[in-house]
Motif scaffolding. Structure first.
Motif, PDB file in Angstrom:
ATOM      1  N   GLU A 170     -11.336  -7.491   5.939  1.00  0.00           N
ATOM      2  CA  GLU A 170     -12.286  -8.327   6.679  1.00  0.00           C
ATOM      3  C   GLU A 170     -12.060  -9.819   6.474  1.00  0.00           C
ATOM      4  OE1 GLU A 170     -16.350  -7.138   6.258  1.00  0.00           O
ATOM      5  OE2 GLU A 170     -15.847  -5.018   6.469  1.00  0.00           O
ATOM      6  N   ASP A 171     -11.919 -10.259   5.252  1.00  0.00           N
ATOM      7  CA  ASP A 171     -11.762 -11.688   4.994  1.00  0.00           C
ATOM      8  C   ASP A 171     -10.362 -11.950   4.449  1.00  0.00           C
ATOM      9  OD1 ASP A 171     -12.450 -14.382   4.778  1.00  0.00           O
ATOM     10  OD2 ASP A 171     -13.227 -14.124   2.747  1.00  0.00           O
ATOM     11  N   LYS A 172     -10.228 -11.850   3.142  1.00  0.00           N
ATOM     12  CA  LYS A 172      -8.928 -11.996   2.501  1.00  0.00           C
ATOM     13  C   LYS A 172      -8.676 -10.760   1.661  1.00  0.00           C
ATOM     14  CE  LYS A 172      -8.545 -16.959   2.375  1.00  0.00           C
ATOM     15  NZ  LYS A 172      -7.911 -18.050   1.698  1.00  0.00           N
ATOM     16  N   GLY A 173      -7.410 -10.420   1.518  1.00  0.00           N
ATOM     17  CA  GLY A 173      -7.093  -9.240   0.733  1.00  0.00           C
ATOM     18  C   GLY A 173      -5.608  -9.111   0.481  1.00  0.00           C
ATOM     19  N   THR A 174      -5.242  -7.973  -0.058  1.00  0.00           N
ATOM     20  CA  THR A 174      -3.861  -7.725  -0.457  1.00  0.00           C
ATOM     21  C   THR A 174      -3.402  -6.381   0.090  1.00  0.00           C
ATOM     22  OG1 THR A 174      -4.257  -8.933  -2.522  1.00  0.00           O
ATOM     23  CG2 THR A 174      -2.298  -7.533  -2.442  1.00  0.00           C
ATOM     24  N   ILE A 175      -2.193  -6.362   0.595  1.00  0.00           N
ATOM     25  CA  ILE A 175      -1.529  -5.118   0.968  1.00  0.00           C
ATOM     26  C   ILE A 175      -0.387  -4.936  -0.021  1.00  0.00           C
ATOM     27  CG2 ILE A 175      -0.141  -3.930   2.703  1.00  0.00           C
ATOM     28  CD1 ILE A 175      -1.656  -5.495   4.854  1.00  0.00           C
ATOM     29  N   ILE A 176      -0.384  -3.814  -0.707  1.00  0.00           N
ATOM     30  CA  ILE A 176       0.670  -3.516  -1.669  1.00  0.00           C
ATOM     31  C   ILE A 176       1.561  -2.427  -1.072  1.00  0.00           C
ATOM     32  CG2 ILE A 176       1.202  -2.683  -3.992  1.00  0.00           C
ATOM     33  CD1 ILE A 176      -1.599  -3.720  -4.821  1.00  0.00           C
ATOM     34  N   ILE A 177       2.837  -2.737  -0.984  1.00  0.00           N
ATOM     35  CA  ILE A 177       3.805  -1.787  -0.421  1.00  0.00           C
ATOM     36  C   ILE A 177       4.731  -1.348  -1.556  1.00  0.00           C
ATOM     37  CG2 ILE A 177       5.638  -1.440   1.263  1.00  0.00           C
ATOM     38  CD1 ILE A 177       4.408  -3.851   2.810  1.00  0.00           C
ATOM     39  N   THR A 178       4.738  -0.062  -1.819  1.00  0.00           N
ATOM     40  CA  THR A 178       5.568   0.480  -2.882  1.00  0.00           C
ATOM     41  C   THR A 178       6.527   1.508  -2.301  1.00  0.00           C
ATOM     42  OG1 THR A 178       3.709   0.254  -4.418  1.00  0.00           O
ATOM     43  CG2 THR A 178       5.516   1.679  -5.112  1.00  0.00           C
ATOM     44  N   THR A 179       7.797   1.408  -2.699  1.00  0.00           N
ATOM     45  CA  THR A 179       8.764   2.428  -2.307  1.00  0.00           C
ATOM     46  C   THR A 179       9.406   2.972  -3.564  1.00  0.00           C
ATOM     47  OG1 THR A 179      10.608   0.873  -2.073  1.00  0.00           O
ATOM     48  CG2 THR A 179       9.278   1.299  -0.107  1.00  0.00           C
ATOM     49  N   GLU A 180       9.714   4.248  -3.525  1.00  0.00           N
ATOM     50  CA  GLU A 180      10.436   4.864  -4.633  1.00  0.00           C
ATOM     51  C   GLU A 180      11.173   6.077  -4.118  1.00  0.00           C
ATOM     52  OE1 GLU A 180       8.005   7.529  -7.394  1.00  0.00           O
ATOM     53  OE2 GLU A 180       6.471   6.151  -6.650  1.00  0.00           O
ATOM     54  N   GLN A 181      12.219   6.415  -4.816  1.00  0.00           N
ATOM     55  CA  GLN A 181      12.972   7.613  -4.457  1.00  0.00           C
ATOM     56  C   GLN A 181      12.537   8.725  -5.382  1.00  0.00           C
ATOM     57  OE1 GLN A 181      17.132   7.034  -4.122  1.00  0.00           O
ATOM     58  NE2 GLN A 181      17.551   9.158  -3.636  1.00  0.00           N
ATOM     59  N   VAL A 182      12.086   9.819  -4.781  1.00  0.00           N
ATOM     60  CA  VAL A 182      11.643  10.972  -5.554  1.00  0.00           C
ATOM     61  C   VAL A 182      12.733  12.023  -5.476  1.00  0.00           C
ATOM     62  CG1 VAL A 182       9.869  12.740  -5.783  1.00  0.00           C
ATOM     63  CG2 VAL A 182       9.244  10.452  -4.982  1.00  0.00           C
ATOM     64  N   ALA A 183      13.172  12.465  -6.643  1.00  0.00           N
ATOM     65  CA  ALA A 183      14.279  13.444  -6.685  1.00  0.00           C
ATOM     66  C   ALA A 183      13.867  14.812  -6.183  1.00  0.00           C
ATOM     67  CB  ALA A 183      14.803  13.567  -8.115  1.00  0.00           C
TER      68      ALA A 183
END
Length: 183
Positions: A170-183
């Motif tokens: 709505e106002d201010k915020g954070t988007i966290i993008i995480t990538t990982e390789q899962v075996a």
């Protein structure tokens, strides 16, 4: 009479459910058509923007060469302004390239794709929507994550996810993008 009435209610319920399913399918079809048209529009816009960008790039290169050849003693004064124009053209070209990725029409073609590049292209396209309001934290796996997919559709999916995430703030915020390789 009661059994017939129960059967009519059951048939009515089945018809209402079928109607609801048809309406939902129609909405999805309309949305799919809108996305296809948006892709065609994006491709057209990208093509039309590329031409003036090439003229600007060629013009600034000509000016830069002229200044170096004829006014080298004054070139240092102008060098920073030339670099600003070049940076603007490069950023615009990157945005146009991202539009091109988004609008790919190769529905069935699968290519080797790096998910980090797709995410970065989508963030570039959404930069104006995100800046000053949403902080994006990228926690990418250290190695490139490459897999086979339809790149245009993957761009559309990631762009939709990021756009929805941005709109949910709505106002201010954070988007966290995480990538990982899962075996």
């Amino acid at each position: 009479l009661s059994a017939t009435n129960d059967e009519l209610h059951s048939q009515r319920d089945n018809l209402e459910e079928a109607l609801t399913n048809l309406q939902n399918t129609q909405k999805q079809l309309i949305q799919s058509e809108k996305m296809a048209m948006l892709g065609v529009l994006a491709a057209g816009v990208a093509h039309e923007i590329n031409n003036p960008l090439n003229f600007i790039k060629g013009g600034i290169l000509t000016i830069e060469n002229f200044l170096k050849a004829n006014l080298m003693d004054r070139y240092e004064e102008i060098e920073q302004m030339v670099e600003i124009v070049n940076t603007g053209v490069e950023r615009s070209a990157a945005i146009v390239k991202s539009l091109g990725h988004y609008s790919r029409k190769d529905d069935k073609v699968k290519t080797e794709t790096n998910i980090h590049s797709i995410i970065d292209n989508c963030l570039l396209m959404l930069n104006n929507q995100l800046k000053k309001r949403v902080e994006v934290v990228k926690m990418y796996a250290p190695q490139p994550l490459i897999f086979s997919c339809n790149e245009g559709r993957m761009h559309q999916a990631i762009l939709n996810i990021l756009s929805n995430a941005s709109q949910a703030i709505e106002d201010k915020g954070t988007i966290i993008i995480t990538t990982e390789q899962v075996a």
